[in-house]
Write a protein that holds these residues in place. Structure first.
Motif, PDB file in Angstrom:
ATOM      1  N   SER A 185      88.363  -5.508  63.873  1.00  0.00           N
ATOM      2  CA  SER A 185      88.957  -6.723  64.423  1.00  0.00           C
ATOM      3  C   SER A 185      88.065  -7.423  65.445  1.00  0.00           C
ATOM      4  CB  SER A 185      90.310  -6.394  65.073  1.00  0.00           C
ATOM      5  OG  SER A 185      91.266  -6.058  64.094  1.00  0.00           O
ATOM      6  N   GLN A 186      87.047  -6.720  65.955  1.00  0.00           N
ATOM      7  CA  GLN A 186      86.120  -7.345  66.907  1.00  0.00           C
ATOM      8  C   GLN A 186      84.800  -7.724  66.237  1.00  0.00           C
ATOM      9  OE1 GLN A 186      87.253  -6.474  71.301  1.00  0.00           O
ATOM     10  NE2 GLN A 186      86.108  -4.715  70.536  1.00  0.00           N
TER      11      GLN A 186
ATOM     12  N   TRP B 204      84.273  -2.051  75.201  1.00  0.00           N
ATOM     13  CA  TRP B 204      84.296  -3.458  75.592  1.00  0.00           C
ATOM     14  C   TRP B 204      85.257  -4.228  74.703  1.00  0.00           C
ATOM     15  CZ3 TRP B 204      80.826  -6.450  78.926  1.00  0.00           C
ATOM     16  CH2 TRP B 204      80.039  -5.633  79.755  1.00  0.00           C
ATOM     17  N   LEU B 205      85.845  -5.288  75.265  1.00  0.00           N
ATOM     18  CA  LEU B 205      86.747  -6.153  74.519  1.00  0.00           C
ATOM     19  C   LEU B 205      86.132  -7.548  74.393  1.00  0.00           C
ATOM     20  CD1 LEU B 205      90.154  -5.164  76.160  1.00  0.00           C
ATOM     21  CD2 LEU B 205      89.271  -4.432  73.941  1.00  0.00           C
TER      22      LEU B 205
ATOM     23  N   LEU C 225      86.629 -14.126  65.091  1.00  0.00           N
ATOM     24  CA  LEU C 225      87.074 -12.760  65.342  1.00  0.00           C
ATOM     25  C   LEU C 225      88.593 -12.749  65.329  1.00  0.00           C
ATOM     26  CD1 LEU C 225      84.122 -12.667  66.608  1.00  0.00           C
ATOM     27  CD2 LEU C 225      85.037 -10.901  68.146  1.00  0.00           C
ATOM     28  N   ASP C 226      89.182 -11.727  64.707  1.00  0.00           N
ATOM     29  CA  ASP C 226      90.637 -11.582  64.782  1.00  0.00           C
ATOM     30  C   ASP C 226      91.054 -11.099  66.165  1.00  0.00           C
ATOM     31  OD1 ASP C 226      90.888 -12.330  62.125  1.00  0.00           O
ATOM     32  OD2 ASP C 226      90.813 -10.270  61.400  1.00  0.00           O
ATOM     33  N   GLY C 227      90.231 -10.236  66.759  1.00  0.00           N
ATOM     34  CA  GLY C 227      90.575  -9.624  68.032  1.00  0.00           C
ATOM     35  C   GLY C 227      91.566  -8.490  67.858  1.00  0.00           C
ATOM     36  N   ILE C 228      91.594  -7.602  68.826  1.00  0.00           N
ATOM     37  CA  ILE C 228      92.565  -6.504  68.821  1.00  0.00           C
ATOM     38  C   ILE C 228      93.888  -7.097  69.287  1.00  0.00           C
ATOM     39  CG2 ILE C 228      93.149  -4.235  69.756  1.00  0.00           C
ATOM     40  CD1 ILE C 228      90.144  -3.759  70.098  1.00  0.00           C
TER      41      ILE C 228
ATOM     42  N   GLN D 100      96.494  -4.098  66.362  1.00  0.00           N
ATOM     43  CA  GLN D 100      95.752  -4.385  65.128  1.00  0.00           C
ATOM     44  C   GLN D 100      94.273  -4.140  65.395  1.00  0.00           C
ATOM     45  OE1 GLN D 100      96.544  -8.289  63.208  1.00  0.00           O
ATOM     46  NE2 GLN D 100      94.389  -8.685  63.659  1.00  0.00           N
ATOM     47  N   ILE D 101      93.636  -3.263  64.611  1.00  0.00           N
ATOM     48  CA  ILE D 101      92.251  -2.900  64.888  1.00  0.00           C
ATOM     49  C   ILE D 101      91.291  -3.224  63.747  1.00  0.00           C
ATOM     50  CG2 ILE D 101      92.922  -1.087  66.509  1.00  0.00           C
ATOM     51  CD1 ILE D 101      92.262   0.954  64.276  1.00  0.00           C
ATOM     52  N   ALA D 102      91.800  -3.629  62.595  1.00  0.00           N
ATOM     53  CA  ALA D 102      90.918  -3.913  61.471  1.00  0.00           C
ATOM     54  C   ALA D 102      91.597  -4.841  60.484  1.00  0.00           C
ATOM     55  CB  ALA D 102      90.504  -2.618  60.768  1.00  0.00           C
ATOM     56  N   GLY D 103      90.780  -5.526  59.705  1.00  0.00           N
ATOM     57  CA  GLY D 103      91.268  -6.316  58.590  1.00  0.00           C
ATOM     58  C   GLY D 103      90.873  -5.645  57.293  1.00  0.00           C
TER      59      GLY D 103
END
Length: 216
Positions: A187-188, A152-153, A94-97, A107-110
């Motif tokens: 990103s999640q 959720w994160l 996961l890149d993560g936020i 950052q929210i998306a790739g």
């Protein structure tokens, strides 16, 4: 990009490379590379200006379509060029936020754009999981921090450096987009690529960012 790859410094982007766009807290760049790209890859984080402008213009043209699925996207980061040969791939992660899910901008998306598909293998995939182990907890003060109530994160360190992530049951969904097609993923969302078995894969990748709105 071919002109860049035939220069005397081309090896610094491939077998002689000692840096990576991927990071793992508490690990060196070489250790992170061994986790994420165990067979290596070509990685050029600063591409020629003309290529970056071409991709930036394409992003702006695609913005209306992208906004239908992720309306909070405000900008695209500079692009990186990556290339995979036989046996090379990126492991699940996961890149993560990032860099901080409670700070702006985030950052929210790739996004990736394939230029050349491999003759066999090398496909992109995402993975879904129902396990609670993937999640760190609900976002504190979600609405005040720019999220929907109940957001959720994901846990930090969701990559193959963590035993819990390696053992997490996941369902894999693979895709092989046509050259020139943009592929967007949150990103999640766990993602990676399959090993190339014949030929080479060349693509540009970047990350999409959200900034606070005037009402935030």
């Amino acid at each position: 990009m071919n002109d860049v790859l035939i220069t005397e410094e081309a090896a610094h982007f491939g077998g002689d490379r000692r840096t990576s766009i991927h990071e793992i807290p508490g690990h060196s760049a070489e250790q992170a590379m061994a986790v994420y790209e165990p067979a290596g890859r070509i990685e050029i984080p600063t591409i020629p200006e003309a290529a970056d402008k071409l991709l930036g213009d394409a992003f702006e043209r695609a913005r209306p379509a992208l906004s239908r699925v992720m309306p909070s996207i405000t900008l695209c980061r500079p692009w990186t060029y990556v290339e995979y040969g036989v046996g090379q791939h990126i492991t699940s992660h996961l890149d993560g936020i990032a860099p901080d899910p409670l700070a702006w901008p985030r950052q929210i998306a790739g996004i990736s754009v394939v230029i050349t598909q491999a003759d066999a293998g090398g496909g992109f995939y995402v993975e879904t999981a129902s396990s609670d182990r993937l999640w760190n907890g609900q976002t504190p003060d979600a609405v005040a921090n720019g999220y929907a109530d109940g957001m959720w994160l994901a846990h930090d360190g969701a990559d193959n450096s963590a035993t819990w992530f390696q053992q997490l049951p996941r369902t894999r969904w693979s895709v092989a987009p046509s050259p020139g097609t943009a592929l967007l993923y949150g990103s999640q969302l766990s993602h990676g690529t399959l090993p190339v078995t014949a030929g080479r894969v060349a693509k540009f990748i970047s990350w999409l960012v959200a900034e606070p709105t005037g009402a935030g």
